[in-house]
Motif scaffolding. Structure first.
Motif, PDB file in Angstrom:
ATOM      1  N   ASN A  75       0.678  -1.297   0.158  1.00 17.49           N
ATOM      2  CA  ASN A  75      -0.098   0.207  -0.087  1.00 17.49           C
ATOM      3  C   ASN A  75       0.854   1.155  -0.009  1.00 17.49           C
ATOM      4  OD1 ASN A  75      -2.294  -1.532   0.022  1.00 17.49           O
ATOM      5  ND2 ASN A  75      -2.320  -1.481   2.302  1.00 17.49           N
ATOM      6  N   GLU A  76       2.012   1.244  -0.224  1.00 16.00           N
ATOM      7  CA  GLU A  76       3.095   2.329  -0.171  1.00 16.00           C
ATOM      8  C   GLU A  76       3.592   2.365  -1.543  1.00 16.00           C
ATOM      9  OE1 GLU A  76       3.803   4.214   2.494  1.00 16.00           O
ATOM     10  OE2 GLU A  76       3.031   3.011   4.041  1.00 16.00           O
ATOM     11  N   THR A  77       4.086   3.591  -2.024  1.00 15.54           N
ATOM     12  CA  THR A  77       4.953   3.957  -3.255  1.00 15.54           C
ATOM     13  C   THR A  77       6.349   3.400  -2.906  1.00 15.54           C
ATOM     14  OG1 THR A  77       3.477   5.613  -4.033  1.00 15.54           O
ATOM     15  CG2 THR A  77       5.912   5.707  -4.624  1.00 15.54           C
ATOM     16  N   HIS A  78       7.118   2.572  -3.630  1.00 14.90           N
ATOM     17  CA  HIS A  78       8.472   2.150  -3.581  1.00 14.90           C
ATOM     18  C   HIS A  78       9.110   2.426  -4.716  1.00 14.90           C
ATOM     19  CE1 HIS A  78       7.467   0.394   0.330  1.00 14.90           C
ATOM     20  NE2 HIS A  78       6.420  -0.420  -0.165  1.00 14.90           N
ATOM     21  N   LEU A 139      10.470   5.051  -8.816  1.00 12.03           N
ATOM     22  CA  LEU A 139       9.319   5.159  -8.194  1.00 12.03           C
ATOM     23  C   LEU A 139       7.961   4.448  -8.729  1.00 12.03           C
ATOM     24  CD1 LEU A 139       9.706   8.664  -6.820  1.00 12.03           C
ATOM     25  CD2 LEU A 139       9.612   6.750  -5.190  1.00 12.03           C
ATOM     26  N   ILE A 140       7.481   3.684  -8.045  1.00  9.61           N
ATOM     27  CA  ILE A 140       6.379   2.955  -8.633  1.00  9.61           C
ATOM     28  C   ILE A 140       5.030   2.846  -7.370  1.00  9.61           C
ATOM     29  CG2 ILE A 140       7.343   0.361  -7.795  1.00  9.61           C
ATOM     30  CD1 ILE A 140       5.458   1.059 -11.102  1.00  9.61           C
ATOM     31  N   ALA A 141       4.179   3.030  -8.042  1.00  9.33           N
ATOM     32  CA  ALA A 141       2.951   3.450  -7.018  1.00  9.33           C
ATOM     33  C   ALA A 141       2.363   1.846  -6.593  1.00  9.33           C
ATOM     34  CB  ALA A 141       1.675   3.925  -8.011  1.00  9.33           C
ATOM     35  N   PRO A 142       1.468   1.866  -5.597  1.00 14.81           N
ATOM     36  CA  PRO A 142       1.024   0.666  -4.839  1.00 14.81           C
ATOM     37  C   PRO A 142       0.363  -0.131  -6.021  1.00 14.81           C
ATOM     38  CG  PRO A 142       0.645   2.646  -3.355  1.00 14.81           C
ATOM     39  CD  PRO A 142       1.141   2.855  -4.555  1.00 14.81           C
ATOM     40  N   THR A 265       5.607   9.472   2.552  1.00 14.39           N
ATOM     41  CA  THR A 265       4.019   8.928   2.524  1.00 14.39           C
ATOM     42  C   THR A 265       3.156   9.844   3.129  1.00 14.39           C
ATOM     43  OG1 THR A 265       4.937   6.601   2.071  1.00 14.39           O
ATOM     44  CG2 THR A 265       2.560   6.898   2.559  1.00 14.39           C
ATOM     45  N   PRO A 266       1.862  10.311   2.553  1.00  4.05           N
ATOM     46  CA  PRO A 266       1.526   9.940   1.298  1.00  4.05           C
ATOM     47  C   PRO A 266       2.183  10.570   0.207  1.00  4.05           C
ATOM     48  CG  PRO A 266       0.130  11.521   2.253  1.00  4.05           C
ATOM     49  CD  PRO A 266       0.884  11.060   3.217  1.00  4.05           C
ATOM     50  N   VAL A 267       2.251  10.331  -1.168  1.00  2.00           N
ATOM     51  CA  VAL A 267       2.607  11.106  -2.389  1.00  2.00           C
ATOM     52  C   VAL A 267       1.582  12.438  -2.440  1.00  2.00           C
ATOM     53  CG1 VAL A 267       3.653   9.064  -3.504  1.00  2.00           C
ATOM     54  CG2 VAL A 267       1.462   9.777  -3.945  1.00  2.00           C
TER      55      VAL A 267
END
Length: 319
Positions: A75-78, A139-142, A265-267
């Motif tokens: 559930n996080e951007t990584h 960066l890649i979204a959830p 977080t959050p973006v």
């Protein structure tokens, strides 16, 4: 700091990279949106999966060209970045030689004492400046997937993500730091054929050789030059989808880790990260895959004042 003087926050956080004690991340669903779902996958893909605050992947890979498929089920951007350590150094050295320095510096920055914090990083050991940042995903979204191809030399690497939790704690310290051994044996793989060629330069900004259209794309990213920016970060490239409510100013500010509110977080609202190519030395080329739908997008580097440097380029995909 990613320079001969200082390297950025990247490795700080190799310090506690064992278990996920994060209380704020909810269990992730197995459902996932494949950004490159209509793109023909290359062979011999190395799978990486994140479900909360970890990298699930193999421990050894061949050298040469390798394609990584990173499925962010969390559930996080990584992102993942591959740090090549100097010979004889491992994550254990980080625990004793690096962690105390970064803890001191980051505590000061988060208290609003940036000058004192950056000064504290001057205590980093000499070997830390020999780490080679060797690419990885943007960066890649959830619930999205990033596919990235890079060329790796043999050696000992750390795979890491240093996005911040809402409380300022870095993902690396939550478990997102995985040793990876790159063997002498070559993979025998070849890089993909790009549809669009990007040139990434700290002096000239981001440029590409043709108009970007909807559908399947394979972007090559040639790093023409490399240098540390004001926050000691090298320039990379991230693909971003911008909704109608997205603020370009908020996105630009968020990409600066040196701001206590940056990379946390959050973006920003209306922003969806779709991958890219992480930091690499000058002269290297990496590749990333995307399937572009009509809408507003941007390429952006993780550096301060990216627009004025030509490292924040907005473009439209027409129907």
């Amino acid at each position: 700091m990613k320079s001969k003087i200082l390297l950025p926050i990247l490795i700080l956080f190799l310090v506690l990279a064992c278990k996920n004690d994060n209380k704020k991340t909810e269990p992730a669903s197995e459902e996932i949106i494949e950004v490159e779902e209509t793109i023909q996958e290359p062979e011999n893909v190395i799978e990486i999966v994140t479900r909360s605050m970890e990298f699930q992947s193999v421990d050894t890979i061949p050298s040469g060209w390798n394609t990584f498929k990173y499925r962010n089920l969390s559930n996080e951007t990584h992102f993942f970045l591959l740090d090549k350590y100097p010979e004889g150094k491992t994550v254990e050295n980080t625990l004793t030689d690096v962690a105390p320095v970064f803890e001191e510096g980051m505590d000061l920055i988060n208290e609003g004492k940036s000058e004192e914090g950056f000064a504290a990083f001057g205590k980093l050991p000499e070997w830390f400046g020999k780490i080679v940042f060797s690419g990885g995903s943007g960066l890649i979204a959830p619930k999205h997937t990033a596919t990235t191809t890079v060329k790796l030399d043999p050696g000992y690497y750390i795979m890491e993500c240093y996005v911040k939790m809402p409380n300022g704690k870095f993902h690396t310290s939550m478990g997102m730091a995985k040793p990876l051994i790159v063997l002498d044996k070559d993979s025998g793989n070849q890089p993909p054929e790009p549809t669009i060629n990007i040139t990434l330069s700290g002096e000239e900004g981001i440029s590409y050789d043709k108009a970007i259209t909807k559908g399947k794309q394979i972007f090559s990213v040639f790093v023409k030059d490399q240098k540390p920016h004001e926050n000691f970060i090298w320039h990379d490239i991230n693909l971003v989808k911008l909704d109608a409510n997205a603020s370009e100013e908020a996105l630009e500010a968020w990409m600066n880790w040196a701001d206590p509110k940056g990379l946390i977080t959050p973006v920003p609202s209306g922003v969806t990260f779709l991958g890219g190519v992480n930091d690499m030395p000058a002269g290297r080329t990496g590749y990333f895959y995307a399937d572009l739908k009509p809408g507003k997008y941007a390429f952006i580097s993780e550096v301060p004042n990216s627009k004025s440097k030509g490292l924040f380029k907005v473009f439209e995909i027409l129907d």
